[in-house]
Design a protein around this motif. Structure first.
Motif, PDB file in Angstrom:
ATOM      1  N   LEU A 139      -4.301 -48.249   7.269  1.00  0.00           N
ATOM      2  CA  LEU A 139      -5.878 -48.251   6.426  1.00  0.00           C
ATOM      3  C   LEU A 139      -5.885 -47.740   4.874  1.00  0.00           C
ATOM      4  O   LEU A 139      -5.584 -48.322   4.156  1.00  0.00           O
ATOM      5  CB  LEU A 139      -6.773 -47.195   6.507  1.00  0.00           C
ATOM      6  CG  LEU A 139      -8.303 -48.266   6.384  1.00  0.00           C
ATOM      7  CD1 LEU A 139      -9.086 -48.605   7.286  1.00  0.00           C
ATOM      8  CD2 LEU A 139      -9.633 -46.701   7.459  1.00  0.00           C
ATOM      9  N   ALA A 140      -5.482 -46.924   4.891  1.00  0.00           N
ATOM     10  CA  ALA A 140      -4.533 -46.439   3.237  1.00  0.00           C
ATOM     11  C   ALA A 140      -3.846 -47.505   2.350  1.00  0.00           C
ATOM     12  O   ALA A 140      -3.931 -47.664   1.270  1.00  0.00           O
ATOM     13  CB  ALA A 140      -3.284 -45.118   2.886  1.00  0.00           C
ATOM     14  N   GLU A 141      -2.862 -48.365   3.765  1.00  0.00           N
ATOM     15  CA  GLU A 141      -1.890 -49.414   3.164  1.00  0.00           C
ATOM     16  C   GLU A 141      -2.828 -50.674   2.636  1.00  0.00           C
ATOM     17  O   GLU A 141      -2.809 -51.247   1.365  1.00  0.00           O
ATOM     18  CB  GLU A 141      -0.981 -49.833   3.428  1.00  0.00           C
ATOM     19  CG  GLU A 141       0.712 -50.554   3.047  1.00  0.00           C
ATOM     20  CD  GLU A 141      -0.366 -52.482   3.255  1.00  0.00           C
ATOM     21  OE1 GLU A 141       0.230 -52.457   2.687  1.00  0.00           O
ATOM     22  OE2 GLU A 141      -0.366 -51.971   4.210  1.00  0.00           O
ATOM     23  N   LYS A 142      -3.606 -50.629   3.131  1.00  0.00           N
ATOM     24  CA  LYS A 142      -5.015 -52.016   3.093  1.00  0.00           C
ATOM     25  C   LYS A 142      -6.246 -51.772   1.514  1.00  0.00           C
ATOM     26  O   LYS A 142      -6.667 -52.528   1.107  1.00  0.00           O
ATOM     27  CB  LYS A 142      -5.949 -51.966   3.765  1.00  0.00           C
ATOM     28  CG  LYS A 142      -4.973 -53.013   5.535  1.00  0.00           C
ATOM     29  CD  LYS A 142      -6.498 -53.341   6.321  1.00  0.00           C
ATOM     30  CE  LYS A 142      -5.464 -53.624   7.599  1.00  0.00           C
ATOM     31  NZ  LYS A 142      -4.602 -52.840   8.267  1.00  0.00           N
ATOM     32  N   LEU A 143      -6.554 -50.130   1.576  1.00  0.00           N
ATOM     33  CA  LEU A 143      -7.176 -49.659   0.564  1.00  0.00           C
ATOM     34  C   LEU A 143      -7.021 -49.069  -0.997  1.00  0.00           C
ATOM     35  O   LEU A 143      -7.371 -49.540  -1.824  1.00  0.00           O
ATOM     36  CB  LEU A 143      -8.098 -48.760   1.766  1.00  0.00           C
ATOM     37  CG  LEU A 143      -8.718 -49.101   2.499  1.00  0.00           C
ATOM     38  CD1 LEU A 143     -10.079 -47.485   3.155  1.00  0.00           C
ATOM     39  CD2 LEU A 143     -10.648 -50.289   2.113  1.00  0.00           C
ATOM     40  N   SER A 144      -5.451 -49.101  -0.860  1.00  0.00           N
ATOM     41  CA  SER A 144      -5.428 -48.371  -2.160  1.00  0.00           C
ATOM     42  C   SER A 144      -5.760 -49.818  -3.514  1.00  0.00           C
ATOM     43  O   SER A 144      -5.138 -50.882  -2.787  1.00  0.00           O
ATOM     44  CB  SER A 144      -3.804 -48.247  -2.126  1.00  0.00           C
ATOM     45  OG  SER A 144      -2.911 -48.339  -3.481  1.00  0.00           O
ATOM     46  N   PRO A 145      -6.351 -49.144  -3.997  1.00  0.00           N
ATOM     47  CA  PRO A 145      -6.855 -49.753  -6.016  1.00  0.00           C
ATOM     48  C   PRO A 145      -4.637 -50.748  -6.359  1.00  0.00           C
ATOM     49  O   PRO A 145      -4.915 -51.998  -5.963  1.00  0.00           O
ATOM     50  CB  PRO A 145      -7.411 -49.187  -6.231  1.00  0.00           C
ATOM     51  CG  PRO A 145      -6.993 -48.093  -5.981  1.00  0.00           C
ATOM     52  CD  PRO A 145      -6.472 -48.029  -4.311  1.00  0.00           C
ATOM     53  N   VAL A 146      -4.100 -49.862  -6.185  1.00  0.00           N
ATOM     54  CA  VAL A 146      -3.173 -50.137  -7.159  1.00  0.00           C
ATOM     55  C   VAL A 146      -1.899 -51.052  -5.941  1.00  0.00           C
ATOM     56  O   VAL A 146      -1.995 -52.602  -6.706  1.00  0.00           O
ATOM     57  CB  VAL A 146      -2.178 -49.535  -7.812  1.00  0.00           C
ATOM     58  CG1 VAL A 146      -0.835 -49.549  -7.968  1.00  0.00           C
ATOM     59  CG2 VAL A 146      -2.978 -48.032  -8.139  1.00  0.00           C
ATOM     60  N   ARG A 147      -2.691 -51.344  -4.395  1.00  0.00           N
ATOM     61  CA  ARG A 147      -1.565 -51.780  -3.485  1.00  0.00           C
ATOM     62  C   ARG A 147      -2.114 -52.912  -3.454  1.00  0.00           C
ATOM     63  O   ARG A 147      -1.718 -54.163  -4.165  1.00  0.00           O
ATOM     64  CB  ARG A 147      -1.668 -50.976  -2.990  1.00  0.00           C
ATOM     65  CG  ARG A 147      -0.815 -51.469  -1.044  1.00  0.00           C
ATOM     66  CD  ARG A 147      -1.756 -53.033  -0.449  1.00  0.00           C
ATOM     67  NE  ARG A 147      -0.805 -53.586   0.428  1.00  0.00           N
ATOM     68  CZ  ARG A 147      -0.863 -54.981   0.459  1.00  0.00           C
ATOM     69  NH1 ARG A 147      -0.440 -55.356  -1.032  1.00  0.00           N
ATOM     70  NH2 ARG A 147      -0.274 -55.964   0.390  1.00  0.00           N
ATOM     71  N   ASN A 148      -3.611 -53.455  -4.368  1.00  0.00           N
ATOM     72  CA  ASN A 148      -4.630 -54.222  -3.816  1.00  0.00           C
ATOM     73  C   ASN A 148      -3.643 -54.906  -5.390  1.00  0.00           C
ATOM     74  O   ASN A 148      -4.537 -56.342  -5.174  1.00  0.00           O
ATOM     75  CB  ASN A 148      -6.012 -54.524  -3.397  1.00  0.00           C
ATOM     76  CG  ASN A 148      -5.677 -53.788  -2.097  1.00  0.00           C
ATOM     77  OD1 ASN A 148      -5.246 -54.721  -1.530  1.00  0.00           O
ATOM     78  ND2 ASN A 148      -6.463 -53.370  -1.687  1.00  0.00           N
ATOM     79  N   SER A 149      -3.875 -54.161  -6.514  1.00  0.00           N
ATOM     80  CA  SER A 149      -3.194 -55.287  -7.417  1.00  0.00           C
ATOM     81  C   SER A 149      -1.709 -55.389  -7.774  1.00  0.00           C
ATOM     82  O   SER A 149      -1.978 -56.167  -9.018  1.00  0.00           O
ATOM     83  CB  SER A 149      -4.239 -54.313  -8.291  1.00  0.00           C
ATOM     84  OG  SER A 149      -4.400 -53.693  -8.861  1.00  0.00           O
ATOM     85  N   VAL A 150      -1.008 -56.031  -6.852  1.00  0.00           N
ATOM     86  CA  VAL A 150      -0.049 -56.405  -7.271  1.00  0.00           C
ATOM     87  C   VAL A 150       0.329 -56.988  -6.516  1.00  0.00           C
ATOM     88  O   VAL A 150       0.262 -57.686  -4.798  1.00  0.00           O
ATOM     89  CB  VAL A 150       1.077 -55.076  -6.503  1.00  0.00           C
ATOM     90  CG1 VAL A 150       0.908 -53.622  -7.246  1.00  0.00           C
ATOM     91  CG2 VAL A 150       1.204 -54.540  -5.096  1.00  0.00           C
ATOM     92  N   LYS A 151       1.268 -58.188  -6.939  1.00  0.00           N
ATOM     93  CA  LYS A 151       1.777 -59.610  -6.533  1.00  0.00           C
ATOM     94  C   LYS A 151       2.994 -59.136  -4.908  1.00  0.00           C
ATOM     95  O   LYS A 151       2.853 -59.365  -4.152  1.00  0.00           O
ATOM     96  CB  LYS A 151       2.343 -60.065  -7.459  1.00  0.00           C
ATOM     97  CG  LYS A 151       1.932 -61.354  -7.876  1.00  0.00           C
ATOM     98  CD  LYS A 151       1.861 -62.542  -8.937  1.00  0.00           C
ATOM     99  CE  LYS A 151       0.541 -62.591  -9.893  1.00  0.00           C
ATOM    100  NZ  LYS A 151       1.936 -63.305 -10.873  1.00  0.00           N
ATOM    101  N   PRO A 152       3.468 -58.637  -5.394  1.00  0.00           N
ATOM    102  CA  PRO A 152       5.039 -58.160  -4.065  1.00  0.00           C
ATOM    103  C   PRO A 152       4.366 -57.842  -3.008  1.00  0.00           C
ATOM    104  O   PRO A 152       3.878 -56.801  -2.941  1.00  0.00           O
ATOM    105  CB  PRO A 152       6.088 -57.349  -4.680  1.00  0.00           C
ATOM    106  CG  PRO A 152       4.858 -56.677  -6.053  1.00  0.00           C
ATOM    107  CD  PRO A 152       4.361 -57.522  -6.369  1.00  0.00           C
ATOM    108  N   LYS A 153       5.098 -58.425  -1.563  1.00  0.00           N
ATOM    109  CA  LYS A 153       4.674 -57.827  -0.557  1.00  0.00           C
ATOM    110  C   LYS A 153       4.988 -56.389  -0.138  1.00  0.00           C
ATOM    111  O   LYS A 153       6.097 -55.946  -1.003  1.00  0.00           O
ATOM    112  CB  LYS A 153       5.620 -58.402   0.681  1.00  0.00           C
ATOM    113  CG  LYS A 153       5.681 -58.177   1.887  1.00  0.00           C
ATOM    114  CD  LYS A 153       6.374 -59.222   3.047  1.00  0.00           C
ATOM    115  CE  LYS A 153       6.348 -58.781   4.312  1.00  0.00           C
ATOM    116  NZ  LYS A 153       5.292 -59.283   4.690  1.00  0.00           N
ATOM    117  N   VAL A 154       4.399 -55.418   0.227  1.00  0.00           N
ATOM    118  CA  VAL A 154       4.489 -54.276   0.865  1.00  0.00           C
ATOM    119  C   VAL A 154       4.470 -54.161   1.685  1.00  0.00           C
ATOM    120  O   VAL A 154       3.976 -54.378   2.998  1.00  0.00           O
ATOM    121  CB  VAL A 154       3.022 -53.849   0.122  1.00  0.00           C
ATOM    122  CG1 VAL A 154       2.875 -51.917   0.342  1.00  0.00           C
ATOM    123  CG2 VAL A 154       3.160 -53.718  -1.410  1.00  0.00           C
TER     124      VAL A 154
END
Lengths: 154, 154
Positions: free
Chosen positions: A116-131
């Protein structure tokens, strides 16, 4: 809507001063492999660190809401930068969180909190590379449950 | 291929310690509006700062290759974060670079260098939000040309 700001002032060579909106200040430089130097903050490190910190803080928030008993938490993060023709860009970010939990029963809940944290993190949702998320859980059986935060391995 | 790494260790509440691959260390926290505190580095500030620093260093590199006479350079950067349903994410980043140049003739070349730096910056090429460049050029007529770096307004 939230606005986050920073100011950068060139001082010399591949180096400058950074001031962030929250009050944080640092000297920065290019990394050594791009005519910079070892020691200061670099743009590449700041980018990877922003993903790492955002994921970590979102995990702590979600875990608190889910009343997860976390005794310790740390997260390593690697960002792979390569030529994405014609420019250089980050292609992949791998998060390696490690949580120390109160009991075995907490493991499935902790796994849900990490996803859930990986889906909700605002910075993670703002980057292009695969996480990619590669987590590890451990059980703290020896410690008293009232100790809220401790570095793993302490 | 280049790998950039960081390690984050939770200490308490919405706060932790960050160690970056180049040697940089800092305390970080969530921003005050997300149960954090004023002062430390935040993930949101680090994200915006990474775009700002990467653009700045790429501009300095391109300007050096183009033999542009830059007397001073600074760059403000604002990142706008909002709900991009259902999650929060950065929607727009605005870079406000300000360069002090040696002569009027340098202005067209400096504009090209800024456009090119925006296209070539590795961090800029790794973020999802739209990046807008609003630059300002000034001419330094009073200063000696051998002074390489100085904060504008100094």
């Amino acid at each position: 809507m939230y606005v986050y700001s920073s100011k950068v002032v060139w001082t010399e060579g591949r180096r400058g001063k950074l001031t962030c909106g929250n009050g944080f200040k640092a000297v920065f430089s290019a990394p050594p492999e791009f005519q910079g130097e070892a020691g200061p903050l670099t743009p590449e490190d700041a980018f990877v660190a922003s993903v790492n910190m955002s994921f970590t803080l979102m995990f702590l928030k979600v875990a608190e809401q889910e009343k997860l008993d976390i005794r310790a938490f740390e997260c390593n993060c690697n960002g792979i930068m390569d030529r994405v023709a014609p420019q250089m860009a980050f292609k992949r970010i791998v998060l390696h969180p490690r949580a120390v939990l109160g009991s075995d029963e907490d493991i499935p809940k902790a796994e849900r909190c990490m996803d859930l944290a990986e889906k909700l993190s605002p910075v993670r949702n703002s980057v292009k590379p695969k996480v990619v998320l590669e987590f590890k859980m451990e059980i703290d059986k020896k410690r008293s449950p009232d100790r809220k935060a401790r570095e793993p391995g302490e």
